[in-house]
Design a protein around this motif. Structure first.
Motif, PDB file in Angstrom:
ATOM      1  N   VAL A  34       0.792  -1.326   0.162  1.00 36.38           N
ATOM      2  CA  VAL A  34      -0.094   0.022   0.050  1.00 36.38           C
ATOM      3  C   VAL A  34       0.958   1.349   0.071  1.00 36.38           C
ATOM      4  O   VAL A  34       1.761   1.459   0.921  1.00 36.38           O
ATOM      5  CB  VAL A  34      -0.988   0.009   1.183  1.00 36.38           C
ATOM      6  CG1 VAL A  34      -1.958   1.403   1.153  1.00 36.38           C
ATOM      7  CG2 VAL A  34      -1.990  -1.178   1.396  1.00 36.38           C
ATOM      8  N   TYR A  35       0.630   2.100  -1.160  1.00 38.61           N
ATOM      9  CA  TYR A  35       1.361   3.376  -1.112  1.00 38.61           C
ATOM     10  C   TYR A  35       1.191   4.220   0.206  1.00 38.61           C
ATOM     11  O   TYR A  35       0.205   4.364   0.782  1.00 38.61           O
ATOM     12  CB  TYR A  35       1.071   4.318  -2.238  1.00 38.61           C
ATOM     13  CG  TYR A  35       1.346   3.625  -3.531  1.00 38.61           C
ATOM     14  CD1 TYR A  35       2.594   3.095  -3.994  1.00 38.61           C
ATOM     15  CD2 TYR A  35       0.376   3.742  -4.780  1.00 38.61           C
ATOM     16  CE1 TYR A  35       2.879   2.601  -5.207  1.00 38.61           C
ATOM     17  CE2 TYR A  35       0.827   3.260  -5.918  1.00 38.61           C
ATOM     18  CZ  TYR A  35       2.059   2.781  -6.167  1.00 38.61           C
ATOM     19  OH  TYR A  35       2.229   2.093  -7.267  1.00 38.61           O
ATOM     20  N   GLY A  36       2.342   4.743   0.711  1.00 33.33           N
ATOM     21  CA  GLY A  36       2.210   5.962   1.703  1.00 33.33           C
ATOM     22  C   GLY A  36       2.022   5.379   2.850  1.00 33.33           C
ATOM     23  O   GLY A  36       1.568   5.938   3.775  1.00 33.33           O
ATOM     24  N   ALA A  37       2.111   4.057   3.344  1.00 29.68           N
ATOM     25  CA  ALA A  37       1.641   3.658   4.484  1.00 29.68           C
ATOM     26  C   ALA A  37       2.660   3.932   5.531  1.00 29.68           C
ATOM     27  O   ALA A  37       4.085   3.735   5.393  1.00 29.68           O
ATOM     28  CB  ALA A  37       1.572   1.956   4.510  1.00 29.68           C
ATOM     29  N   VAL A 328       3.870  11.965  -1.332  1.00 21.97           N
ATOM     30  CA  VAL A 328       3.437  11.325  -0.030  1.00 21.97           C
ATOM     31  C   VAL A 328       3.021   9.924  -0.513  1.00 21.97           C
ATOM     32  O   VAL A 328       3.245   9.056  -0.100  1.00 21.97           O
ATOM     33  CB  VAL A 328       2.228  12.118   0.574  1.00 21.97           C
ATOM     34  CG1 VAL A 328       1.672  11.391   1.588  1.00 21.97           C
ATOM     35  CG2 VAL A 328       2.749  13.347   1.160  1.00 21.97           C
ATOM     36  N   LYS A 329       2.283   9.972  -1.631  1.00 22.12           N
ATOM     37  CA  LYS A 329       1.809   8.723  -2.057  1.00 22.12           C
ATOM     38  C   LYS A 329       2.997   7.852  -2.809  1.00 22.12           C
ATOM     39  O   LYS A 329       3.080   6.624  -2.529  1.00 22.12           O
ATOM     40  CB  LYS A 329       0.622   8.870  -3.152  1.00 22.12           C
ATOM     41  CG  LYS A 329       0.328   7.811  -3.942  1.00 22.12           C
ATOM     42  CD  LYS A 329      -0.927   7.907  -4.749  1.00 22.12           C
ATOM     43  CE  LYS A 329      -1.466   6.825  -5.661  1.00 22.12           C
ATOM     44  NZ  LYS A 329      -2.766   6.997  -6.507  1.00 22.12           N
ATOM     45  N   TYR A 330       3.695   8.615  -3.724  1.00 22.04           N
ATOM     46  CA  TYR A 330       4.805   7.831  -4.417  1.00 22.04           C
ATOM     47  C   TYR A 330       6.320   8.110  -3.632  1.00 22.04           C
ATOM     48  O   TYR A 330       7.106   8.755  -4.158  1.00 22.04           O
ATOM     49  CB  TYR A 330       5.052   8.449  -6.005  1.00 22.04           C
ATOM     50  CG  TYR A 330       3.571   7.833  -6.679  1.00 22.04           C
ATOM     51  CD1 TYR A 330       3.523   6.693  -7.111  1.00 22.04           C
ATOM     52  CD2 TYR A 330       2.740   8.805  -6.993  1.00 22.04           C
ATOM     53  CE1 TYR A 330       2.744   6.178  -7.949  1.00 22.04           C
ATOM     54  CE2 TYR A 330       1.679   8.389  -7.647  1.00 22.04           C
ATOM     55  CZ  TYR A 330       1.541   7.089  -8.045  1.00 22.04           C
ATOM     56  OH  TYR A 330       0.467   6.680  -8.836  1.00 22.04           O
ATOM     57  N   SER A 331       6.305   7.666  -2.518  1.00 21.54           N
ATOM     58  CA  SER A 331       7.357   7.801  -1.655  1.00 21.54           C
ATOM     59  C   SER A 331       8.299   6.734  -1.795  1.00 21.54           C
ATOM     60  O   SER A 331       9.506   6.997  -1.404  1.00 21.54           O
ATOM     61  CB  SER A 331       7.132   7.784  -0.110  1.00 21.54           C
ATOM     62  OG  SER A 331       6.373   7.035   0.130  1.00 21.54           O
TER      63      SER A 331
END
Length: 636
Positions: A34-37, A328-331
């Motif tokens: 999961v992105y940005g967890a 934030v999402k694609y960290s």
């Protein structure tokens, strides 16, 4: 009874929270998939960016693990509103929709701009999508009007305050000022370039900071002015001063004032160059990529990346842009890679590691994820009556219809002798056990130069040249027909030699390279587009490959193909544009029995860029293989 998971919306911040019964496997799935967890220690809850696709991923994992997912009302209401909002946004590929109800502010304030866009019906959906989504990669193919769509979106949103445009030199000095004035009128434009003294650059930016808040100011800069070397803590976060501002040290001509301004929109032109990167770790990013990530951008301000070639030969190259649009999402680059390409564990004498898979696992899923952020239309989709480019020449192997097409030229005896001598010496130099990538690239660059022309003792191109001989014959025919021609090369020295030859032959032409002044560039662009202008323009691949329309040309002669097909396409599309419905023929020149053959074969197979091939000893082996073939061809 199934275990229960609960998901809700954080109060006061754009994130979701998730609670579930602890298990090591569930935690691993959440962290990896999961992105940005991230885990919030104080609240003992998992936290994620507020994003519909992420919510769907969590729901899918819960279902797979047999858990009942309870969604709190506040998150449910947000999701409903977000679905309705996105469904109301005109999608960029919807070219049959009634567009009359879109861009309402623009229709009232700038009807001439709307009228111009309606003549190219794909532009209104593009501008409306940018205005609706705000964080967007505008990746239309070259020639579809990316600049006008961007300006229309900014005007539709009625953005006030400072707007930063980061672009190549020609675009900063010519393209963007011209387009802003043409479509938005008397806007305040501040250009920062090498012709302005450092003290004056500072003064201009200070005036931007002190401008009235209701004034729209365009600040146009090259990416070199954003180079920084920031200070980080152990976790990669910026260190801050006593006032809470990031501690940033600029590199070379970097301007610290750019980081003191709160930008109300940021536009990155040719973003595939500026935003490239395969890491979310700020400590490992390039100086200019760090600068773009360190800007103070107002909440909910548009961030627009523009590139006609966002993949640059490899689909994974888009990640750097995604990371900038939504850090934030694609960290995590590797989380994204694992999701779309898969990974494999490797072991060697140097230790273990992880390698990315070679191909996208599920293309539908890959491009579905890009839909909310990317505008991507081709010329064939939007203007079906535009004739496709044709490629002149013959197949390298006349019995194989899949072999590359080019104008295959034998070398003159002197050129061949010099080339073979360099190949022989290169074999000796590369026979050692160790050599770095830069050494390999230097050898290959020399081969490419010699495939164009001989080299004098000081490495300056000189005659004879099989390619210049062909160009002279070709231009003589085109001069008689009165048709215009672009001649492109990666090497400025070769173009300067060709220019000298054309002057001697009294063939009028323009020379457009990195040495060309801004005033001269603008003059060339305007004069070549006139019927009365000279019929030939000599174009450096890098300097003239972007932000330039030369659609009066019907022929593009490419003297030396690049290793990256997308870069090649940028040059070809200076002429092949929807602004003029005409036939364009591309002539790739290639010297037989030289590195030109290897480049053509590589491009025909759409393989990775040479920089991804040349890794350590694999690169040396690759070059040795080429040298072996070239040596054999020379002996023959």
């Amino acid at each position: 009874m199934a275990r229960e998971w609960t998901m809700g919306k954080w109060i006061g911040k754009p994130r979701m929270w998730l609670s579930f019964p602890y298990s090591a496997y569930t935690v691993a799935r959440i962290k990896n998939d999961v992105y940005g967890a991230r885990y919030e220690m104080g609240d003992k809850l998992w936290s994620f960016p507020l994003d519909l696709e992420i919510a769907k991923d969590i729901s899918a994992i819960a279902k797979e693990l047999g858990a009942k997912l309870i969604v709190e009302e506040d998150l449910r209401q947000w999701a409903k509103a977000e679905k309705e909002r996105y469904s109301s946004v005109l999608k960029p590929d919807d070219l049959t929709a009634d567009v009359s109800r879109y861009l309402p502010h623009l229709r009232t304030t700038r009807p001439a701009l709307v009228e111009a866009m309606e003549s190219k019906p794909w532009q209104i959906p593009g501008a409306a999508f940018i205005a609706g989504q705000k964080r967007v990669l505008l990746a239309d193919k070259p020639g579809l009007g990316k600049t006008i769509q961007t300006l229309a979106a900014i005007a539709e949103l009625d953005i006030k305050g400072p707007i930063l445009v980061v672009a190549p030199r020609t675009a900063v000095n010519v393209t963007w000022p011209d387009e802003i004035r043409q479509w938005l009128g008397a806007e305040v434009i501040v250009r920062i370039n090498s012709s302005i003294r450092p003290a004056e650059r500072k003064k201009r930016l200070e005036r931007v900071m002190n401008a009235p808040p209701n004034c729209r100011t365009w600040v146009l800069v090259g990416p070199n002015y954003l180079r920084i070397r920031p200070d980080f803590d152990d976790f990669g976060n910026y260190l801050r001063d006593e006032n809470g501002f990031k501690i940033i040290r600029t590199v070379k001509e970097g301007l610290p004032e750019l980081f003191d301004i709160e930008w109300h929109a940021v536009i990155v032109d040719e973003s595939h160059q500026t935003l490239a990167g395969a890491t979310g770790n700020k400590k490992k990013q390039s100086a200019q990529r760090l600068g773009l990530g360190a800007l103070y951008i107002a909440p909910n301000a548009p961030q627009i990346a523009i590139s006609g070639t966002p993949f640059r030969g490899k689909t994974e190259n888009i990640w750097g842009t995604l990371n900038w649009l939504d850090p934030v999402k694609y960290s995590s680059y590797w989380k994204w890679v694992k999701r779309h390409y898969g990974v494999m564990q490797t072991t060697s004498q140097f230790g273990s590691g992880v390698l990315k898979g070679d191909k996208i696992v599920d293309e539908r899923r890959f491009f579905k994820e890009l839909e909310p952020v990317m505008v991507r239309r081709t010329k064939e989709e939007v203007q079906k009556d535009l004739p496709p480019k044709t490629y002149g020449g013959t197949h390298l192997d006349t019995s194989d219809p899949n072999s590359p097409v080019a104008v295959w030229l034998p070398m003159s005896p002197h050129q061949r002798s010099q080339y073979n001598s360099v190949v022989k010496n290169a074999v000796i130099r590369l026979s050692g056990s160790e050599i770095n990538v830069n050494g390999v690239l230097a050898e290959m660059t020399r081969f490419k130069q010699l495939a164009n022309a001989c080299l004098a003792d000081d490495a300056i191109p000189s005659l004879p040249s099989n390619k210049i001989d062909w160009i002279l014959d070709f231009l003589e025919e085109r001069q008689e027909a009165g048709t215009k021609v672009i001649v492109a090369s990666q090497f400025t020295g070769f173009l300067e030699l060709l220019s000298t030859v054309l002057e001697k032959e009294k063939i009028g032409h323009y020379l457009f390279t990195g040495k060309t002044s801004d005033a001269e560039r603008n003059k060339i662009r305007e004069e070549f587009q006139k019927e009365s202008g000279d019929l030939v323009v000599l174009l450096n691949t890098k300097s003239g490959g972007v932000s330039l329309t030369l659609d009066m040309a019907d022929d593009v002669v490419v003297c030396d193909q690049t290793w990256i097909p997308d870069d090649q396409e940028q040059v070809e599309d200076r002429a092949h544009r929807v602004s003029r419905n005409h036939n364009v023929t591309v002539w790739n020149l290639a010297s037989l029995g030289t590195i030109d053959e290897a480049v053509a074969v590589t491009n025909a197979a759409r393989e990775d860029a040479i920089f991804s091939i040349l890794e350590g000893q694999r690169g040396v082996a690759y070059v040795k293989e080429i040298l072996s073939k070239l040596k054999d061809a020379g002996a023959a």
